[in-house]
Design a protein around this motif. Structure first.
Motif, PDB file in Angstrom:
ATOM      1  N   HIS A   1      -2.336   0.674 -11.802  1.00 50.11           N
ATOM      2  CA  HIS A   1      -1.690  -0.634 -11.877  1.00 50.11           C
ATOM      3  C   HIS A   1      -2.577  -1.582 -12.657  1.00 50.11           C
ATOM      4  O   HIS A   1      -3.707  -1.858 -12.270  1.00 50.11           O
ATOM      5  CB  HIS A   1      -1.453  -1.180 -10.456  1.00 50.11           C
ATOM      6  CG  HIS A   1      -0.871  -2.551 -10.433  1.00 50.11           C
ATOM      7  ND1 HIS A   1      -1.419  -3.579  -9.704  1.00 50.11           N
ATOM      8  CD2 HIS A   1       0.222  -3.069 -11.059  1.00 50.11           C
ATOM      9  CE1 HIS A   1      -0.690  -4.667  -9.873  1.00 50.11           C
ATOM     10  NE2 HIS A   1       0.300  -4.383 -10.693  1.00 50.11           N
TER      11      HIS A   1
ATOM     12  N   PRO B   1      -4.338   5.714  -1.223  1.00 46.93           N
ATOM     13  CA  PRO B   1      -4.632   4.385  -1.769  1.00 46.93           C
ATOM     14  C   PRO B   1      -6.132   4.104  -1.781  1.00 46.93           C
ATOM     15  O   PRO B   1      -6.864   4.491  -0.875  1.00 46.93           O
ATOM     16  CB  PRO B   1      -3.898   3.440  -0.805  1.00 46.93           C
ATOM     17  CG  PRO B   1      -2.812   4.275  -0.205  1.00 46.93           C
ATOM     18  CD  PRO B   1      -3.405   5.642  -0.082  1.00 46.93           C
TER      19      PRO B   1
ATOM     20  N   ARG C   1      -9.616  -2.055  -2.880  1.00 46.67           N
ATOM     21  CA  ARG C   1      -9.887  -2.785  -4.123  1.00 46.67           C
ATOM     22  C   ARG C   1     -11.342  -2.706  -4.545  1.00 46.67           C
ATOM     23  O   ARG C   1     -11.657  -2.554  -5.735  1.00 46.67           O
ATOM     24  CB  ARG C   1      -9.465  -4.249  -3.930  1.00 46.67           C
ATOM     25  CG  ARG C   1      -9.757  -5.124  -5.136  1.00 46.67           C
ATOM     26  CD  ARG C   1      -9.221  -6.513  -4.970  1.00 46.67           C
ATOM     27  NE  ARG C   1      -7.801  -6.577  -5.256  1.00 46.67           N
ATOM     28  CZ  ARG C   1      -7.082  -7.698  -5.167  1.00 46.67           C
ATOM     29  NH1 ARG C   1      -7.641  -8.816  -4.777  1.00 46.67           N
ATOM     30  NH2 ARG C   1      -5.803  -7.686  -5.447  1.00 46.67           N
TER      31      ARG C   1
ATOM     32  N   TRP D   1      -2.190  -4.324  -4.357  1.00 47.92           N
ATOM     33  CA  TRP D   1      -1.741  -2.951  -4.598  1.00 47.92           C
ATOM     34  C   TRP D   1      -0.716  -2.877  -5.716  1.00 47.92           C
ATOM     35  O   TRP D   1      -0.770  -1.989  -6.562  1.00 47.92           O
ATOM     36  CB  TRP D   1      -1.123  -2.364  -3.321  1.00 47.92           C
ATOM     37  CG  TRP D   1      -2.054  -2.254  -2.168  1.00 47.92           C
ATOM     38  CD1 TRP D   1      -2.061  -3.035  -1.043  1.00 47.92           C
ATOM     39  CD2 TRP D   1      -3.131  -1.323  -1.992  1.00 47.92           C
ATOM     40  NE1 TRP D   1      -3.059  -2.649  -0.186  1.00 47.92           N
ATOM     41  CE2 TRP D   1      -3.732  -1.594  -0.741  1.00 47.92           C
ATOM     42  CE3 TRP D   1      -3.636  -0.279  -2.774  1.00 47.92           C
ATOM     43  CZ2 TRP D   1      -4.812  -0.865  -0.258  1.00 47.92           C
ATOM     44  CZ3 TRP D   1      -4.714   0.443  -2.291  1.00 47.92           C
ATOM     45  CH2 TRP D   1      -5.295   0.160  -1.056  1.00 47.92           C
TER      46      TRP D   1
ATOM     47  N   ARG E   1     -12.136   0.452  -6.602  1.00 49.43           N
ATOM     48  CA  ARG E   1     -11.299   0.834  -7.737  1.00 49.43           C
ATOM     49  C   ARG E   1     -12.040   0.716  -9.048  1.00 49.43           C
ATOM     50  O   ARG E   1     -13.011   0.008  -9.201  1.00 49.43           O
ATOM     51  CB  ARG E   1     -10.047  -0.059  -7.806  1.00 49.43           C
ATOM     52  CG  ARG E   1      -9.106   0.106  -6.650  1.00 49.43           C
ATOM     53  CD  ARG E   1      -7.929  -0.826  -6.827  1.00 49.43           C
ATOM     54  NE  ARG E   1      -7.231  -1.006  -5.563  1.00 49.43           N
ATOM     55  CZ  ARG E   1      -6.368  -1.972  -5.339  1.00 49.43           C
ATOM     56  NH1 ARG E   1      -6.089  -2.836  -6.285  1.00 49.43           N
ATOM     57  NH2 ARG E   1      -5.780  -2.068  -4.172  1.00 49.43           N
TER      58      ARG E   1
ATOM     59  N   GLU F   1      -6.025  -0.321 -13.280  1.00 48.35           N
ATOM     60  CA  GLU F   1      -6.847   0.082 -12.144  1.00 48.35           C
ATOM     61  C   GLU F   1      -6.144   1.187 -11.364  1.00 48.35           C
ATOM     62  O   GLU F   1      -4.938   1.099 -11.098  1.00 48.35           O
ATOM     63  CB  GLU F   1      -7.099  -1.102 -11.203  1.00 48.35           C
ATOM     64  CG  GLU F   1      -7.981  -2.180 -11.789  1.00 48.35           C
ATOM     65  CD  GLU F   1      -8.331  -3.229 -10.747  1.00 48.35           C
ATOM     66  OE1 GLU F   1      -7.676  -3.259  -9.681  1.00 48.35           O
ATOM     67  OE2 GLU F   1      -9.251  -4.022 -10.993  1.00 48.35           O
ATOM     68  N   ARG F   2      -6.905   2.199 -10.956  1.00 48.67           N
ATOM     69  CA  ARG F   2      -6.324   3.274 -10.156  1.00 48.67           C
ATOM     70  C   ARG F   2      -6.221   2.821  -8.705  1.00 48.67           C
ATOM     71  O   ARG F   2      -7.220   2.744  -7.992  1.00 48.67           O
ATOM     72  CB  ARG F   2      -7.158   4.545 -10.296  1.00 48.67           C
ATOM     73  CG  ARG F   2      -6.940   5.239 -11.636  1.00 48.67           C
ATOM     74  CD  ARG F   2      -7.495   6.635 -11.642  1.00 48.67           C
ATOM     75  NE  ARG F   2      -8.936   6.617 -11.860  1.00 48.67           N
ATOM     76  CZ  ARG F   2      -9.698   7.682 -11.788  1.00 48.67           C
ATOM     77  NH1 ARG F   2      -9.184   8.858 -11.473  1.00 48.67           N
ATOM     78  NH2 ARG F   2     -10.997   7.604 -12.019  1.00 48.67           N
ATOM     79  N   THR F   3      -5.020   2.539  -8.273  1.00 43.83           N
ATOM     80  CA  THR F   3      -4.796   2.101  -6.895  1.00 43.83           C
ATOM     81  C   THR F   3      -4.568   3.278  -5.963  1.00 43.83           C
ATOM     82  O   THR F   3      -4.696   3.142  -4.745  1.00 43.83           O
ATOM     83  CB  THR F   3      -3.581   1.161  -6.807  1.00 43.83           C
ATOM     84  OG1 THR F   3      -2.437   1.819  -7.358  1.00 43.83           O
ATOM     85  CG2 THR F   3      -3.839  -0.123  -7.576  1.00 43.83           C
TER      86      THR F   3
ATOM     87  N   ALA G   1       2.398   1.668  -3.489  1.00 40.21           N
ATOM     88  CA  ALA G   1       1.475   2.264  -4.454  1.00 40.21           C
ATOM     89  C   ALA G   1       1.375   3.769  -4.237  1.00 40.21           C
ATOM     90  O   ALA G   1       1.345   4.542  -5.201  1.00 40.21           O
ATOM     91  CB  ALA G   1       0.106   1.607  -4.332  1.00 40.21           C
TER      92      ALA G   1
ATOM     93  N   THR H   1       4.501   0.145  -8.869  1.00 40.15           N
ATOM     94  CA  THR H   1       3.558  -0.875  -9.301  1.00 40.15           C
ATOM     95  C   THR H   1       4.165  -2.273  -9.229  1.00 40.15           C
ATOM     96  O   THR H   1       3.487  -3.257  -9.522  1.00 40.15           O
ATOM     97  CB  THR H   1       3.069  -0.605 -10.737  1.00 40.15           C
ATOM     98  OG1 THR H   1       4.195  -0.490 -11.621  1.00 40.15           O
ATOM     99  CG2 THR H   1       2.247   0.683 -10.787  1.00 40.15           C
TER     100      THR H   1
ATOM    101  N   ARG I   1       0.839  -1.201   0.000  1.00 39.65           N
ATOM    102  CA  ARG I   1       0.000   0.000   0.000  1.00 39.65           C
ATOM    103  C   ARG I   1       0.876   1.254   0.000  1.00 39.65           C
ATOM    104  O   ARG I   1       0.621   2.211  -0.746  1.00 39.65           O
ATOM    105  CB  ARG I   1      -0.916  -0.013   1.222  1.00 39.65           C
ATOM    106  CG  ARG I   1      -1.807   1.210   1.365  1.00 39.65           C
ATOM    107  CD  ARG I   1      -2.668   1.112   2.613  1.00 39.65           C
ATOM    108  NE  ARG I   1      -1.854   1.071   3.824  1.00 39.65           N
ATOM    109  CZ  ARG I   1      -2.362   0.926   5.056  1.00 39.65           C
ATOM    110  NH1 ARG I   1      -3.666   0.781   5.217  1.00 39.65           N
ATOM    111  NH2 ARG I   1      -1.561   0.914   6.105  1.00 39.65           N
TER     112      ARG I   1
END
Length: 443
Positions: free
Chosen positions: A425, A436, A439, A122, A442, A428-430, A87, A92, A84
């Protein structure tokens, strides 16, 4: 993933991709499908638009040297909390070092760490395998089995300890050739550093702290470059910290040896003078060196002698640092601040351009680690791993990293440039606006 709407990143600074000025990036199905002026034209109806005006687009950062502590020291960090933090720092992909409890010296422990990374979600987690059983330096670990595991380990290191026996080191270098692996050496002669507390210098004498001589690092690097040349294998040098080490690596490359090296952010910025505080927050392995050494490692990174920046993120619980210097643990956290330190020490002085930052913090580390699919940068067809950075932002003095489980940062109280606002990543936008994203929230 494939049913998700396109993500169109608008008006980002694409200089890190070798494109002057601003441009767009189009993400579809977890990949970059277009980069530049034609990206918007290729976006499908209903595309999600992310305004990146004023932000620099970098390929997702790749760290060759991360201590996630799990299994065994979850009080300091876990795979979830460490990744986390990664990220949040624009990473990544991270390589998780082997000095856990139990040690990552078998395929079963490798798969455990790899699966924890998949569950956390992450970043990609690439376990690093131990060179020797139990990091004891005597017998080679099950490197072949780790290389064949689901994680396909390609980096092996006893980091935290040096593979000091030259016979064992030679055998390791020979063995990894079978699967294009690399031995990442923690260059520290144990006999020359027994009881050492800080860089050996006039200052260590004044402070009454046992000195850690530069030659303890340099002698091991010289030996291992010669061994790698002899057997024709890949060698990677962890956390280079002295001017002499830079000279030796430069010589090795000139001889055609397949040697690569990394430098940490803290060795690019901090000096031994901080030991005068007797605050073990500044106690690290290898130790902080002189201003001349800092200048040399910056120059080595700028001219390509040093190939990569690696964090050596080393979290510790409060009780291991809130104590007297001699009792304090070695290590600093760095995943959330690494890019900011590189901007301050290398970009702002003009030593590196943004394309160079992409090289030393993403594409080259991916190549050294043989991370399949990564290392292509911001190009069409590459995985959609992107960090969007505001170089004009300033971290307020006194603000500490927020997302690691530990807080042993040497930068608290400093104002650092740059802030990662978005990390993407695999499409997906982490991270969104620096925070952060769980999940389940996202896209």
């Amino acid at each position: 993933m494939t049913d998700a709407p396109d993500l169109l990143i608008r008006a980002a600074d694409l200089s890190a991709a070798g494109r002057p000025g601003r441009g767009d990036l189009l993400v579809r199905g977890g990949r970059l499908v277009a980069v530049g002026a034609d990206a918007a034209e290729e976006a499908r109806a209903g595309a999600e638009v992310l305004d990146a005006d004023g932000l620099v687009a970098l390929p997702g950062l790749v760290d060759l040297h991360t201590h996630l502590r799990e299994p065994g020291r979850e009080d300091a960090e876990t795979v979830f909390t460490g990744t986390r933090a990664a990220a949040a720092g624009g990473y990544t992909c991270v390589h998780a070092m082997a000095n856990t409890t139990p040690v990552v010296d078998t395929a079963s422990v490798v798969d455990q760490v790899w699966e924890l990374g998949r569950e956390a979600g992450w970043v990609d987690v690439r376990p690093v395998g131990a060179v020797t059983e139990g990091l004891e330096g005597r017998h080679l670990s099950a490197m072949g089995a780790m290389a064949r595991s689901r994680a396909r380990v390609r980096v092996f290191s006893d980091d935290g300890r040096c593979v000091s026996d030259p016979v064992v080191m030679r055998r390791a270098l020979e063995y990894v050739k079978a699967f294009d692996g690399v031995v990442a050496q923690h260059a520290q002669d144990p006999l020359l550093t027994d009881g050492a507390q800080m860089n050996e210098s006039a200052l260590s004498g004044e402070l009454g702290l046992a000195g850690w001589p530069a030659v303890a690092e340099e002698a091991v690097i010289a030996r291992d470059i010669l061994l790698a040349k002899h057997v024709g294998s890949r060698l990677h040098i962890c956390h280079v910290s002295t001017a002499g080490s830079v000279d030796l690596i430069r010589w090795g490359k000139a001889q055609g040896v397949d040697v690569t090296a990394e430098v940490t952010p803290h060795h690019l910025l901090l000096t031994e003078d901080l030991a005068s505080t007797y605050d073990p927050i500044y106690k690290v392995n290898p130790p902080l060196r002189t201003a001349e050494d800092v200048e040399a490692v910056r120059a080595g990174l700028a001219d390509g002698t040093i190939d990569a920046v690696a964090t050596d993120h080393a979290p510790h619980p409060l009780e291991d640092k809130d104590c007297e210097w001699q009792a304090g643990a070695f290590g600093m956290i760095g995943l959330e601040t690494a890019l900011s330190v590189v901007i301050r020490t290398m970009v702002e002085p003009g030593l590196l351009a943004w394309a160079d930052v992409a090289r030393v913090m993403s594409t080259t580390p991916a190549r050294i680690g043989r991370v399949e699919g990564l290392g292509r940068g911001l190009t069409a067809g590459a995985p959609a791993d992107v960090a969007l950075v505001d170089p004009a932002a300033r971290t307020p003095a006194g603000e500490a990293p927020r997302w690691s489980r530990s807080s042993n940062t040497p930068y608290e109280g400093m104002e650092l440039p740059g802030r990662v606002w978005h990390t993407i990543h695999r499409g997906e936008r982490t991270v969104v606006e620096g925070a952060p994203v769980p999940r389940e929230e996202r896209r």
